[in-house]
Design a protein around this motif. Structure first.
Motif, mmCIF file in Angstrom:
data_model
loop_
_atom_site.group_PDB
_atom_site.id
_atom_site.type_symbol
_atom_site.label_atom_id
_atom_site.label_comp_id
_atom_site.label_asym_id
_atom_site.label_seq_id
_atom_site.Cartn_x
_atom_site.Cartn_y
_atom_site.Cartn_z
ATOM 1 N N ASP A 145 6.521 -1.677 -17.507
ATOM 2 C CA ASP A 145 7.680 -0.935 -17.993
ATOM 3 C C ASP A 145 7.549 0.556 -17.698
ATOM 4 O OD1 ASP A 145 8.855 -3.244 -18.939
ATOM 5 O OD2 ASP A 145 8.119 -2.987 -20.991
ATOM 6 N N TRP A 146 6.345 1.082 -17.847
ATOM 7 C CA TRP A 146 6.151 2.513 -17.583
ATOM 8 C C TRP A 146 6.432 2.830 -16.122
ATOM 9 C CZ3 TRP A 146 3.314 5.890 -14.596
ATOM 10 C CH2 TRP A 146 3.289 7.225 -15.014
ATOM 11 N N LEU A 147 5.916 2.006 -15.227
ATOM 12 C CA LEU A 147 6.132 2.236 -13.796
ATOM 13 C C LEU A 147 7.596 2.044 -13.412
ATOM 14 C CD1 LEU A 147 2.913 0.476 -12.467
ATOM 15 C CD2 LEU A 147 3.433 2.918 -12.266
ATOM 16 N N ALA A 148 8.245 1.050 -14.024
ATOM 17 C CA ALA A 148 9.662 0.824 -13.726
ATOM 18 C C ALA A 148 10.514 2.005 -14.178
ATOM 19 C CB ALA A 148 10.136 -0.463 -14.395
ATOM 20 N N GLY B 43 12.767 4.921 -11.511
ATOM 21 C CA GLY B 43 14.155 5.367 -11.512
ATOM 22 C C GLY B 43 15.053 4.589 -10.584
ATOM 23 N N GLY B 44 14.784 3.301 -10.407
ATOM 24 C CA GLY B 44 15.623 2.487 -9.535
ATOM 25 C C GLY B 44 15.537 2.881 -8.075
ATOM 26 N N GLY B 45 14.439 3.560 -7.706
ATOM 27 C CA GLY B 45 14.267 3.966 -6.315
ATOM 28 C C GLY B 45 14.760 5.361 -6.012
ATOM 29 N N TYR B 46 15.318 6.065 -7.012
ATOM 30 C CA TYR B 46 15.854 7.400 -6.764
ATOM 31 C C TYR B 46 14.861 8.512 -7.071
ATOM 32 C CZ TYR B 46 20.416 5.778 -5.456
ATOM 33 O OH TYR B 46 21.446 5.181 -4.761
ATOM 34 N N VAL B 47 13.637 8.149 -7.428
ATOM 35 C CA VAL B 47 12.549 9.112 -7.548
ATOM 36 C C VAL B 47 11.730 9.036 -6.265
ATOM 37 C CG1 VAL B 47 10.438 9.686 -8.817
ATOM 38 C CG2 VAL B 47 12.481 8.937 -10.060
ATOM 39 N N THR B 48 11.412 10.168 -5.664
ATOM 40 C CA THR B 48 10.660 10.129 -4.411
ATOM 41 C C THR B 48 9.308 9.468 -4.624
ATOM 42 O OG1 THR B 48 9.544 12.271 -4.701
ATOM 43 C CG2 THR B 48 11.755 12.293 -3.710
ATOM 44 N N ARG B 49 8.810 8.837 -3.579
ATOM 45 C CA ARG B 49 7.516 8.168 -3.699
ATOM 46 C C ARG B 49 6.390 9.172 -3.914
ATOM 47 N NH1 ARG B 49 8.971 3.849 -5.858
ATOM 48 N NH2 ARG B 49 10.476 5.453 -6.442
ATOM 49 N N GLN B 50 6.548 10.384 -3.441
ATOM 50 C CA GLN B 50 5.530 11.405 -3.691
ATOM 51 C C GLN B 50 5.412 11.680 -5.184
ATOM 52 O OE1 GLN B 50 6.340 15.401 -2.230
ATOM 53 N NE2 GLN B 50 4.176 15.721 -1.804
ATOM 54 N N ALA C 138 2.391 10.914 -10.101
ATOM 55 C CA ALA C 138 2.393 10.709 -11.550
ATOM 56 C C ALA C 138 1.598 9.467 -11.938
ATOM 57 C CB ALA C 138 3.828 10.596 -12.053
ATOM 58 N N ALA C 139 1.757 8.394 -11.171
ATOM 59 C CA ALA C 139 1.048 7.162 -11.492
ATOM 60 C C ALA C 139 -0.466 7.331 -11.361
ATOM 61 C CB ALA C 139 1.530 6.033 -10.587
ATOM 62 N N LEU C 140 -0.906 7.930 -10.264
ATOM 63 C CA LEU C 140 -2.348 8.099 -10.063
ATOM 64 C C LEU C 140 -2.949 9.048 -11.096
ATOM 65 C CD1 LEU C 140 -2.426 8.249 -6.164
ATOM 66 C CD2 LEU C 140 -3.369 6.440 -7.611
ATOM 67 N N THR C 141 -2.209 10.080 -11.464
ATOM 68 C CA THR C 141 -2.699 10.982 -12.507
ATOM 69 C C THR C 141 -2.867 10.233 -13.822
ATOM 70 O OG1 THR C 141 -1.605 12.884 -11.460
ATOM 71 C CG2 THR C 141 -2.195 13.099 -13.788
ATOM 72 N N ARG C 142 -1.909 9.369 -14.138
ATOM 73 C CA ARG C 142 -1.993 8.573 -15.368
ATOM 74 C C ARG C 142 -3.227 7.691 -15.368
ATOM 75 N NH1 ARG C 142 1.363 6.658 -19.467
ATOM 76 N NH2 ARG C 142 1.210 4.448 -20.042
ATOM 77 N N TYR C 143 -3.615 7.205 -14.180
ATOM 78 C CA TYR C 143 -4.751 6.291 -14.106
ATOM 79 C C TYR C 143 -6.046 6.992 -13.716
ATOM 80 C CZ TYR C 143 -0.770 3.184 -14.307
ATOM 81 O OH TYR C 143 0.398 2.572 -14.690
ATOM 82 N N GLY C 144 -6.088 8.318 -13.890
ATOM 83 C CA GLY C 144 -7.332 9.065 -13.783
ATOM 84 C C GLY C 144 -7.728 9.506 -12.393
ATOM 85 N N VAL C 145 -6.821 9.446 -11.443
ATOM 86 C CA VAL C 145 -7.117 9.885 -10.072
ATOM 87 C C VAL C 145 -6.468 11.251 -9.870
ATOM 88 C CG1 VAL C 145 -6.984 9.348 -7.622
ATOM 89 C CG2 VAL C 145 -7.120 7.494 -9.317
ATOM 90 N N GLY D 279 17.822 7.510 2.466
ATOM 91 C CA GLY D 279 16.395 7.214 2.530
ATOM 92 C C GLY D 279 15.777 7.479 3.879
ATOM 93 N N ASP D 280 14.551 6.986 4.017
ATOM 94 C CA ASP D 280 13.764 7.111 5.242
ATOM 95 C C ASP D 280 14.296 6.130 6.284
ATOM 96 O OD1 ASP D 280 10.938 7.820 6.559
ATOM 97 O OD2 ASP D 280 11.240 5.649 6.680
ATOM 98 N N THR D 281 14.523 6.624 7.486
ATOM 99 C CA THR D 281 15.164 5.797 8.512
ATOM 100 C C THR D 281 14.343 4.560 8.853
ATOM 101 O OG1 THR D 281 16.215 7.750 9.468
ATOM 102 C CG2 THR D 281 16.095 5.788 10.855
ATOM 103 N N ALA D 282 13.061 4.746 9.121
ATOM 104 C CA ALA D 282 12.240 3.606 9.526
ATOM 105 C C ALA D 282 12.168 2.558 8.414
ATOM 106 C CB ALA D 282 10.841 4.076 9.910
ATOM 107 N N HIS D 283 11.989 3.016 7.172
ATOM 108 C CA HIS D 283 11.837 2.089 6.046
ATOM 109 C C HIS D 283 13.133 1.332 5.775
ATOM 110 C CE1 HIS D 283 10.292 0.377 2.435
ATOM 111 N NE2 HIS D 283 11.074 1.090 1.626
ATOM 112 N N GLN D 284 14.246 2.048 5.695
ATOM 113 C CA GLN D 284 15.518 1.393 5.414
ATOM 114 C C GLN D 284 15.940 0.471 6.557
ATOM 115 O OE1 GLN D 284 15.286 1.923 2.276
ATOM 116 N NE2 GLN D 284 17.416 2.504 1.912
ATOM 117 N N SER D 285 15.719 0.913 7.793
ATOM 118 C CA SER D 285 16.062 0.076 8.944
ATOM 119 C C SER D 285 15.238 -1.205 8.960
ATOM 120 C CB SER D 285 15.846 0.851 10.248
ATOM 121 O OG SER D 285 16.709 1.965 10.322
ATOM 122 N N ALA D 286 13.955 -1.092 8.565
ATOM 123 C CA ALA D 286 13.097 -2.274 8.541
ATOM 124 C C ALA D 286 13.589 -3.283 7.504
ATOM 125 C CB ALA D 286 11.648 -1.868 8.249
#
Length: 282
Positions: A38-41, A45-52, A57-64, A114-121
């Protein structure tokens, strides 16, 4: 030539289903509690948050943190994008809805941020490129929804010139179907298109603008559009195995915005790229 444009993620394909599958694997590999789903979902943000932003944020939460975090972010982003393509879900009823629209004589296109390569794939993996005339990705187009120009680019790639597009806007035979109010529905409105908003069990979130119609799912949205308009003359179907473009253009990102790489179109600068996608993160 009536025009029917679609968003990609959570409109044509079930993007959130693929994300949940990836998230389950991500948590299992790191032996994290299931409550993290649930936290990650929420962070996603339904894909509208950049992956960066998402992975930092996720890695910081898990201590990285620090350099290790930056290194893992790049690796995780690549793995994530590959997994999302592998898990792409294009429901059979959505495919049938597109085929029904084509049989009724409508020209179909995809407009995605979005990203051309990713969306096209993802489009290719789902086989959507064989069902639509063209698609547009924001990165390659240099415009993203709700910018009206990306809808104009989509129409041009689908074979309409500016005069034909104006006619379709005037007679109500140019539509956009999507699930995101600010990008899809506001974008359609400022571009002059009618629109159908996919509710996905949500109330309409805006007060300053509204869609033309609302639907619970894509097949209903297509049916409502077809019922709303007189049936146009049937179109010749796409030849089997003939995908919508772009092809090698997906890899030509060094091309300055506004150039015209396609011999099919020779109109004004910036109006003629093929296949432009526009969802910022996904």
């Amino acid at each position: 030539m009536p025009l029917l444009l679609f968003d990609l993620d959570n409109t044509l394909i079930d993007r959130d289903r693929a994300f949940r599958a990836w998230t389950a694997d991500f948590i299992a590999e790191r032996r994290l509690p299931e409550s993290e789903l649930d936290w990650l979902a929420t962070l996603d943000g339904g894909g509208y948050v950049t992956r960066q932003v998402f992975f930092r944020a996720a890695l910081t939460r898990y201590g990285v943190t620090g350099r290790a975090r930056e290194e893992q972010m790049a690796e995780l982003t690549a793995q994530y994008r590959e997994a999302m393509v592998e898990r792409v879900c294009f429901p059979g009823e959505n495919r049938e809805a597109l085929l029904a629209a084509r049989r009724a004589g409508w020209t179909l296109g995809v407009v995605t941020n979005g990203d051309t390569a990713h969306q096209s794939a993802k489009i290719a993996a789902a086989g959507i490129d064989e069902l639509v005339e063209a698609y547009v990705v924001s990165e390659e187009a240099g415009h993203e929804k709700p910018d009206p120009e990306i809808f104009r680019i989509a129409a041009l790639r689908c074979g309409l010139d500016d005069e034909e597009l104006s006619e379709r806007l005037a007679d109500g035979t140019a539509w956009m179907v999507g699930d995101h109010a600010p990008a899809d529905i506001a974008g359609a409105r400022v571009a002059g298109l009618d629109s159908v908003w996919l509710r996905h069990r949500r109330p309409w979130p805006q007060v300053t603008f509204h869609p033309t119609l609302m639907a619970d799912a894509l097949p209903e949205a297509v049916r409502l559009v077809l019922e709303r308009q007189p049936q146009p003359q049937s179109r010749r179907p796409l030849r089997p195995g003939t995908p919508a473009q772009p092809s090698e253009r997906d890899h030509q990102r060094e091309r300055p915005t506004g150039t015209n790489p396609s011999p099919r179109y020779s109109g004004s600068p910036g109006a003629v790229a093929v296949n432009v996608a526009t969802r910022p993160a996904s």
